[in-house]
Design a protein around this motif. Structure first.
Motif, mmCIF file in Angstrom:
data_model
loop_
_atom_site.group_PDB
_atom_site.id
_atom_site.type_symbol
_atom_site.label_atom_id
_atom_site.label_comp_id
_atom_site.label_asym_id
_atom_site.label_seq_id
_atom_site.Cartn_x
_atom_site.Cartn_y
_atom_site.Cartn_z
ATOM 1 N N THR A 1 0.858 -1.177 0.000
ATOM 2 C CA THR A 1 0.000 0.000 0.000
ATOM 3 C C THR A 1 0.897 1.231 0.000
ATOM 4 O O THR A 1 1.663 1.446 0.946
ATOM 5 C CB THR A 1 -0.919 0.007 1.236
ATOM 6 O OG1 THR A 1 -1.771 -1.141 1.195
ATOM 7 C CG2 THR A 1 -1.762 1.277 1.273
ATOM 8 N N HIS B 1 2.248 -0.704 10.198
ATOM 9 C CA HIS B 1 2.243 -1.531 8.985
ATOM 10 C C HIS B 1 3.664 -1.678 8.427
ATOM 11 O O HIS B 1 3.936 -1.264 7.292
ATOM 12 C CB HIS B 1 1.335 -0.904 7.928
ATOM 13 C CG HIS B 1 -0.047 -0.622 8.405
ATOM 14 N ND1 HIS B 1 -1.004 -1.606 8.538
ATOM 15 C CD2 HIS B 1 -0.641 0.541 8.794
ATOM 16 C CE1 HIS B 1 -2.137 -1.068 8.978
ATOM 17 N NE2 HIS B 1 -1.936 0.228 9.143
ATOM 18 N N THR C 1 3.517 -4.038 5.123
ATOM 19 C CA THR C 1 2.467 -3.929 4.097
ATOM 20 C C THR C 1 2.334 -2.543 3.487
ATOM 21 O O THR C 1 1.778 -2.401 2.396
ATOM 22 C CB THR C 1 1.102 -4.328 4.680
ATOM 23 O OG1 THR C 1 0.791 -3.458 5.786
ATOM 24 C CG2 THR C 1 1.117 -5.770 5.154
ATOM 25 N N LYS D 1 -7.777 5.937 -1.273
ATOM 26 C CA LYS D 1 -8.268 6.713 -0.129
ATOM 27 C C LYS D 1 -7.603 8.080 -0.133
ATOM 28 O O LYS D 1 -6.379 8.189 -0.273
ATOM 29 C CB LYS D 1 -7.970 5.981 1.179
ATOM 30 C CG LYS D 1 -8.709 4.656 1.300
ATOM 31 C CD LYS D 1 -8.321 3.891 2.543
ATOM 32 C CE LYS D 1 -9.053 2.549 2.603
ATOM 33 N NZ LYS D 1 -8.641 1.729 3.758
ATOM 34 N N ARG E 1 -12.474 6.485 -1.520
ATOM 35 C CA ARG E 1 -12.949 6.761 -0.164
ATOM 36 C C ARG E 1 -12.311 8.088 0.226
ATOM 37 O O ARG E 1 -11.099 8.169 0.407
ATOM 38 C CB ARG E 1 -12.555 5.641 0.803
ATOM 39 C CG ARG E 1 -13.195 4.293 0.471
ATOM 40 C CD ARG E 1 -14.707 4.366 0.656
ATOM 41 N NE ARG E 1 -15.387 3.144 0.245
ATOM 42 C CZ ARG E 1 -15.935 2.962 -0.953
ATOM 43 N NH1 ARG E 1 -15.839 3.912 -1.881
ATOM 44 N NH2 ARG E 1 -16.549 1.850 -1.240
ATOM 45 N N ASP F 1 -6.809 2.688 7.636
ATOM 46 C CA ASP F 1 -6.906 1.273 7.976
ATOM 47 C C ASP F 1 -8.249 0.650 7.629
ATOM 48 O O ASP F 1 -8.380 -0.580 7.657
ATOM 49 C CB ASP F 1 -6.651 1.083 9.474
ATOM 50 C CG ASP F 1 -5.194 1.346 9.846
ATOM 51 O OD1 ASP F 1 -4.346 1.393 8.930
ATOM 52 O OD2 ASP F 1 -4.911 1.522 11.048
ATOM 53 N N GLN F 2 -9.251 1.465 7.331
ATOM 54 C CA GLN F 2 -10.547 0.894 6.986
ATOM 55 C C GLN F 2 -10.457 0.131 5.671
ATOM 56 O O GLN F 2 -9.676 0.453 4.797
ATOM 57 C CB GLN F 2 -11.612 1.992 6.884
ATOM 58 C CG GLN F 2 -12.015 2.564 8.237
ATOM 59 C CD GLN F 2 -13.160 3.548 8.145
ATOM 60 O OE1 GLN F 2 -13.717 3.787 7.074
ATOM 61 N NE2 GLN F 2 -13.540 4.115 9.270
ATOM 62 N N GLY F 3 -11.294 -0.874 5.543
ATOM 63 C CA GLY F 3 -11.278 -1.718 4.351
ATOM 64 C C GLY F 3 -11.930 -1.058 3.152
ATOM 65 O O GLY F 3 -12.245 0.137 3.158
ATOM 66 N N ALA F 4 -12.160 -1.869 2.131
ATOM 67 C CA ALA F 4 -12.724 -1.371 0.872
ATOM 68 C C ALA F 4 -14.100 -0.765 1.055
ATOM 69 O O ALA F 4 -14.523 0.090 0.277
ATOM 70 C CB ALA F 4 -12.781 -2.501 -0.154
ATOM 71 N N GLU F 5 -14.808 -1.186 2.083
ATOM 72 C CA GLU F 5 -16.142 -0.663 2.353
ATOM 73 C C GLU F 5 -16.132 0.435 3.400
ATOM 74 O O GLU F 5 -17.156 0.732 4.018
ATOM 75 C CB GLU F 5 -17.073 -1.803 2.802
ATOM 76 C CG GLU F 5 -17.220 -2.921 1.784
ATOM 77 C CD GLU F 5 -17.670 -2.421 0.430
ATOM 78 O OE1 GLU F 5 -18.599 -1.585 0.388
ATOM 79 O OE2 GLU F 5 -17.103 -2.861 -0.591
ATOM 80 N N GLY F 6 -14.968 1.052 3.603
ATOM 81 C CA GLY F 6 -14.852 2.120 4.588
ATOM 82 C C GLY F 6 -15.697 3.328 4.227
ATOM 83 O O GLY F 6 -16.192 3.451 3.104
ATOM 84 N N GLU G 1 -15.002 3.487 13.382
ATOM 85 C CA GLU G 1 -15.563 3.499 12.040
ATOM 86 C C GLU G 1 -16.025 4.901 11.645
ATOM 87 O O GLU G 1 -15.682 5.414 10.599
ATOM 88 C CB GLU G 1 -16.722 2.507 11.943
ATOM 89 C CG GLU G 1 -16.274 1.042 11.981
ATOM 90 C CD GLU G 1 -15.297 0.703 10.850
ATOM 91 O OE1 GLU G 1 -15.622 1.007 9.692
ATOM 92 O OE2 GLU G 1 -14.233 0.150 11.147
#
Length: 257
Positions: A5, A28, A31, A148, A196, A232-237, A250
């Protein structure tokens, strides 16, 4: 490297930007690769050394007020990584005398009110907009997506909070510039629904923008928390939000636009 990332943090060698670099790099280590945007590579090298020279952080020369510097940075990111997964638009200014009555001073010299507004808007709004636009193709190439984008704003830019009675801070050039930054965030959340995009208030922290005394409560590390949560939120953040650090990782503490 392209499997990692790739994160760019503007103004990453000091203050909240530095603390955001530090937290993401520590959280991280294998990653994420963090690009520390810095106007001076010498300052970037010094900041990197202060971090302990982590292998997942690289200083990137970037003066967001210079089109040539932006073009060079975009070219370097494209050639080295081929994409950009996260952009944290942190670089900004309040004018040298944050909260002072006019005429303020910039760079040790008295300036007119017009000059101060021009300077602050030029950095906080225009330069941020130009950089984000220039990086759009690389953000579109984020893999795995979505890209993001985080705009570092301020509660002082919340018109809803202000008209509801929030205390007056005598720095309208800064406050209104952050309201404009909020619009940029809302704009990109609408025109780039696949990204996002969120605006974040880091809170009141002791940085080079102000005269706030440094203590545990005002340490700039606190200002990095919410931005890092969004990274750090995922693809659906979440997207299209305006928040600060809160109990809910969240949604954070939602701020009225």
């Amino acid at each position: 490297m392209t499997s990692k990332t790739i994160v760019l943090i503007t103004g990453g060698n000091a203050g909240i930007g530095y603390e955001t670099v530090a937290k993401l790099a520590a959280d991280h280590p294998s990653t994420h690769h963090i690009l520390m945007g810095t106007r001076s590579l010498a300052k970037g090298a010094s900041a990197l050394k202060a971090l302990g020279s982590p292998s997942n952080v690289s200083p990137l020369e970037l003066d967001i007020t210079s089109d040539a510097s932006i073009a060079a940075a975009v070219s370097q990111i494209k050639e080295t990584y081929g994409k950009l997964d996260v952009l944290v638009n942190n670089a900004g200014t309040a004018g040298a005398n944050f909260g002072d009555v006019v005429p303020p001073s910039l760079h040790g010299k008295d300036k007119t009110l017009r000059e101060v507004y021009t300077h602050v808007y030029g950095v906080n709004v225009i330069s941020t907009a130009v950089l984000t636009d220039a990086l759009t193709p690389l953000l579109d190439a984020a893999s795995p997506g979505p890209a993001k984008v985080i705009f570092i704003s301020s509660t002082l830019g919340s018109i809803g909070t202000f008209v509801a009675g929030y205390h007056i801070v005598q720095c309208p050039w800064y406050n209104s510039s952050k309201a404009a930054v909020n619009y940029l965030s809302a704009w990109y959340s609408r025109v780039k629904p696949e990204w996002r995009v969120n605006a974040v208030c880091p809170g009141l922290n002791a940085t080079g923008l102000n005269h706030v005394p440094l203590n545990e409560e005002t340490h700039p590390k606190n200002g990095a928390v919410r931005a890092c949560e969004l990274v750090d939120q995922g693809a659906e953040g979440v997207t299209g939000t305006y928040s600060r650090r809160g109990l809910d990782k969240e949604s954070g503490d939602v701020i009225p636009w």
